[in-house]
Design an enzyme around this catalytic site. Structure first.
Site, PDB file in Angstrom:
ATOM      1  N   CYS A  46     -19.767   5.396  -2.238  1.00 32.19           N
ATOM      2  CA  CYS A  46     -18.721   4.372  -2.238  1.00 32.19           C
ATOM      3  C   CYS A  46     -17.760   4.550  -1.078  1.00 32.19           C
ATOM      4  O   CYS A  46     -16.580   4.890  -1.269  1.00 32.19           O
ATOM      5  CB  CYS A  46     -17.977   4.416  -3.565  1.00 32.19           C
ATOM      6  SG  CYS A  46     -19.121   4.347  -4.936  1.00 32.19           S
ATOM      7  N   GLU A  47     -18.250   4.393   0.127  1.00 32.26           N
ATOM      8  CA  GLU A  47     -17.450   4.488   1.348  1.00 32.26           C
ATOM      9  C   GLU A  47     -18.080   3.536   2.359  1.00 32.26           C
ATOM     10  O   GLU A  47     -19.304   3.550   2.535  1.00 32.26           O
ATOM     11  CB  GLU A  47     -17.536   5.894   1.975  1.00 32.26           C
ATOM     12  CG  GLU A  47     -17.082   7.018   1.115  1.00 32.26           C
ATOM     13  CD  GLU A  47     -15.667   7.485   1.432  1.00 32.26           C
ATOM     14  OE1 GLU A  47     -15.062   6.985   2.409  1.00 32.26           O
ATOM     15  OE2 GLU A  47     -15.183   8.338   0.675  1.00 32.26           O
TER      16      GLU A  47
END
Ligand code: LLP
Length: 419
Positions: free
Chosen positions: A343-344
């Site tokens: 989640c980046e």
């Protein structure tokens, strides 16, 4: 492993992926041996010793391949000391580098009998003196100098310029060696540099060598009796279309250094030996087309291979042939970003590439990932660290099993447990 390796290894890679799962790092022992041989041949006639830089890839089996070739080890922590010992390196064949060694680490290095401790500040030298006196022993030490050489590499992997945290400025070395000269607890054996990593221009080594030569002349006038000179690591490789370091030109710089100072040269390569010998194998989970962009979403991510996110490093990627052909596969003209599930937005393995033939289910190899791949991996997003496999000829073995979620949670306590 280069893309060429894939064509005759596709069945092997599919077998590894099927049996071990993905993502998985795959290393080729034959390629490591071949690269060690190339470097040794380039340095033929120059008194030298290769100390493999353990941080590049510290898997015990990979270390074992290098030890059996006769390499020494360059270590930076007691963790690496322990790894190298377990892989069979003798402590006398180790160099302990690093800008921030703790007192207990210096003590353990002396207890183990590490051959050379490279200090990076006067403060560290004084601490080493205390630790050696307490042990009633003589510590063989080197000084890593900062030769103030600028290298054309990524800013995060430059180390040899004035004002950086690494090494001792040239002018500050003589006071240190004068101070050490009167002490039976200390013996100055070497001076050296490590000017950076992924260096593609041999002229940088010649620059560093010229500075060292002057320093050594000065130290000898003071009565120093050196045993070796350390030219560090940093030898650059091809990731995509770079021209790799010219080994002949590099060897010329090493020859000039060895001859002028009349000492054996110690070098500490990491990436050169193992980088091209490894790949990260991932499987495509989804091809996601959104707002005019196409993302190939792999099961491998930035936590498995940090280099693209951290340095903007560009690794070649290749589809491993032999999967099931799908009609919705990517075409020749579709530019994609290859990303992971983390989640980046910075979680990508490659951007703006064409990967014809890739579809959900395809095996994709990130090439030249044998150095600073697994060794810099983490379990961010609570993703267990991946398995590592060593291929040797037609044989292969898992040399680190995939972590489990239990591995991840080991050592943690819940709030209920501490109450
Ligand atoms: N010696 C010393 C003192 C070092 O600090 C290093 C690497 C080496 C030798 C080996 O350097 P090599 O031959 O592998 O370039 N994580 C970065 C590279 C950091 C290198 C750190 N020091 C990357 O992925 O590009």
């Amino acid at each position: 492993m280069g893309a060429g390796v894939l064509s005759d290894r596709e069945a092997l890679l599919h077998a590894i992926a099927d049996q071990v799962g993905t993502p998985v790092y795959v290393y080729d022992a034959g390629e490591i041996r071949g690269r060690f041989r190339r470097l040794t041949e380039a340095l033929a006639g120059i008194p030298h010793r290769i100390h493999y830089s353990v941080k590049a890839n510290s898997n015990l089996a990979v270390l074992g391949v290098l030890r059996r070739l006769g390499a020494g080890a360059d270590i930076v922590s007691v963790g690496e000391l322990e790894r190298a010992l377990r892989a069979g390196f003798g402590a006398a064949d180790m160099i302990f580098s690093g800008v921030g060694k703790r007192e207990d680490e210096l003590d353990q290095a002396l207890a183990a009998g590490v051959g050379l401790i490279n200090v990076e500040s006067f403060e560290e030298l004084k601490l080493l003196d205390c630790v050696a006196r307490r042990r009633n022993t003589t510590a063989a030490f080197g000084i890593r100098v900062n030769p103030d050489v600028r290298t054309a590499t990524h800013p995060y992997t430059q180390t040899g310029e004035e004002g950086m945290k690494f090494g001792v400025p040239l002018d500050d070395v003589p006071p240190m060696t004068r101070w050490a000269a009167g002490r039976t607890s200390l013996r100055l054996d070497a001076v050296g540099f490590h000017i950076g990593s992924q260096i593609l221009n041999a002229a940088h080594y010649a620059d560093g060598a010229a500075r060292l030569i002057q320093l050594i002349a000065h130290l000898r006038n003071q009565g120093a009796m050196l045993r070796s000179v350390d030219a560090g690591g940093g030898l650059g490789i091809r990731y995509r279309d770079e021209r790799p370091l010219d080994l002949e030109a590099y060897a010329d710089a090493m020859r000039g250094l060895a001859r002028t100072v009349g000492l054996p040269v110690v070098i500490e390569p990491g990436r050169f030996l193992v980088g091209p010998a490894g790949l990260l194998l991932g499987r495509c989970l989804y091809v996601k087309r959104t707002a005019g962009r196409t993302f190939v979403i792999l099961d491998a991510a930035m936590n498995d291979l940090l280099r693209p996110s951290l340095y903007g490093a560009e690794h070649d990627l290749a589809l491993v042939p032999g999967g099931i052909a799908r009609s919705d596969a990517l075409g020749e003209d579709e530019t994609v970003d290859v990303v992971g599930p983390v989640c980046e937005t910075g979680d990508f393995l490659a951007r703006d590439r064409v990967l014809p033939g890739v579809a959900a289910g395809s095996l994709v190899a990130v090439l030249a990932a044998g150095a600073y791949g697994f060794s810099m991996s983490s379990s961010y997003n609570s993703r267990p660290r991946v398995a590592e496999v060593l291929v040797d000829g037609g044989n292969w073995a898992v040399v680190r099993r995939r972590e489990t979620v239990d591995d991840l949670l080991r050592g943690e306590r819940t709030l209920d447990e501490i109450a």
